[in-house]
Design a protein around this motif. Sequence first.
Motif, short mmCIF file in Angstrom:
data_model
loop_
_atom_site.label_atom_id
_atom_site.label_comp_id
_atom_site.label_asym_id
_atom_site.label_seq_id
_atom_site.Cartn_x
_atom_site.Cartn_y
_atom_site.Cartn_z
N THR A 1 0.87 -1.18 0.00
CA THR A 1 0.00 0.00 0.00
C THR A 1 0.90 1.23 0.00
N PRO A 2 0.36 2.44 -0.22
CA PRO A 2 1.21 3.63 -0.19
C PRO A 2 2.01 3.78 1.10
N GLU A 3 1.42 3.34 2.22
CA GLU A 3 2.08 3.51 3.51
C GLU A 3 3.29 2.60 3.69
N THR A 4 3.35 1.51 2.96
CA THR A 4 4.44 0.55 3.18
C THR A 4 5.60 0.70 2.20
N VAL B 1 -5.82 -1.64 -2.93
CA VAL B 1 -5.35 -0.27 -2.73
C VAL B 1 -4.28 0.08 -3.76
N PRO B 2 -4.48 1.12 -4.58
CA PRO B 2 -3.43 1.50 -5.53
C PRO B 2 -2.21 2.06 -4.82
N LEU B 3 -1.07 1.90 -5.44
CA LEU B 3 0.15 2.53 -4.97
C LEU B 3 0.13 4.00 -5.35
N PRO B 4 1.04 4.82 -4.81
CA PRO B 4 1.00 6.27 -5.07
C PRO B 4 1.57 6.66 -6.43
#
Length: 633
Positions: A386-389, A567-570
Amino acid sequence: MTSFTRRGALRALAAGTAGAAVVAAPGASAAAGSARQRAFADAAAEFGVPESVLLGVSYLKSRWDSHGGAPSTSAGFGPMHLTDLRAVAAGGSHHDKGAEDPRGDLARGVLAPRRSAALQTVDLAASLTGVDAATLRTDPVQNIRGGAAVLAQYQRELGVRADGPAGWYGAVARYSGASDTGAATFFADEVFATIAAGAHRTTDDGQAVTLPAIPVSPQREQVRALGLAAVAEGAAEAPPGLAVEWIPAPYQDLGDGNYGNYDKAERPHSQKITHIVIHDTECTYDAAIGLVQDPTYLAWHYTLRSTDGHVAQHVLTKDVGWHAGNWYVNAKSIGVEHEGFAAQGSWYTEAMYRASAQLVRFLAAKYRIPLDREHIIGHDNVPGTTPETVAGMHWDPAPYWDWAHYFDLLGAPLNARPVRQPTGLVMIKPDFASNPAGYTGCDASAPGAACPARGSSAVFLRTEPRDDAPLLADAGLHPDGGPSTAAISDVGSRASTGQRYAVAETRGEWTAVWFLGQKGWLRSSGVVPVLGQVVTPRPGLSSIPVYGRAYPEAAAYPEGITPQEIVPLPYTLAAGQKYAAGPTLESEYFWATTFDPASHVVVRGATKYVQIQFGHRVAFVQLDDVVVARTSP
């Protein structure tokens, strides 16, 4: 454990791993004038070691390279790999560094890794030669003398008198540093296979060295006199001729719903195994073995020791290890750890490369995994979930892992069938030895300091076709919008040998490739044209999302199992951009949150994904979002 049989390598390397690495030599005359060649000849004469044995041992340790005095991943120095643990800091594991959850699945909860707390042949060499340890580490000539002295001492202690190389098998096996007969025999067999086939190459500091091919029937029974331990019996999965020790990871119920340190599965019947992930340990082999036996830690499938190529297996390949930091990748892969310290700019021994290549080639054949960089990936190629990881993902085995040499050993040379005309698709393929790249941050005490100037398998990508242009941005690693850096841990603007990218533009001696939604420029000398497939957004779509895992749609989950959010990546893939396509994959999620494997479920969806080379890491796009096209000259 598989039985350890007489190696086919001793049949003049008719086929296999070693045959891909060693080139039959025409004779010693081609290299007679090099200083490195003379150093081997002089040391062999001084200490009474057959020159072929000295050259063969050095080849299996370092391929005759000096590495500028930098240590190997097992604290070995110079062409003869004299070991000095005092000179190399060690500790921790790469799973202890950064924010990555190695399991990569929040449904199970985030793991909390713990930290954990030989050989010293340089001292023996110093006592035998009178040369101090610092000089033995950094002076190639003295290093070769030290290695010859150690080999001669081992031969004396065995009480064997031998004029030719065949009678030096026991001393060579002992020089491996192995504590068990399997690893010692593997090392010695590879040395004598190299002697039988011959070799010729130019070292990292420009020294031409030749080992003429010499027919030899080594006295393999000598290994019994070393008194080494037998390899532990067990369930190890390995190719014939490669002894693999079974050191199982514990699968224990720790109470309160907690368990470790891997998941039981029935692959490939439950899920196909599609990838093999290459790691380095960022700790010593012994520390890694201690960690993998800790039920509160995490487990991977195999660990390889640097000094001799010894292999240990911890988890059956049918089961899912917690190693990649991405649960989708974990569930579809086998994790292979190599003793190493990427951040120190250290180098990997030839013995470990060869053992790893034999193992990986066996596993790839067993599970029908293609031998290419879309399926044999580094931990640094695994995407965030995910964007957070994204920022917490790891970057081993780093740019000092020689991917081109490794694929030669796998018997699948990169760009084996060269394409002479542009295709719109290129493979990254710099010359490792002459590609120092210019990283920083190898010394933790001086983060901005330059790393040792040595070969690299990666290249930087720049915003313009010039050497001083800024590096590309990476919204996941640098959410402030700033450019990536030359730090060895920063993969935001770096492409690695064997990876394929779609060409965006060419100008003179520069090529631009599509990378994280941007044009990334590199010198055309670092790429070669290749054939393959590319993806681009379907007509009518201005951009499409990019994902870090290929999970099913919500409707695919049975009752009682919480659907995993897609969840898309950024990043986005915009219309007009193209990316190299890897395999097309079924969407799957391995639901495994309890100790009882009977409750584990593989959720399969109708959604299909295409793996793409999006940046340094791979990513996934949904098949319905893209057009897949094959390139042509």
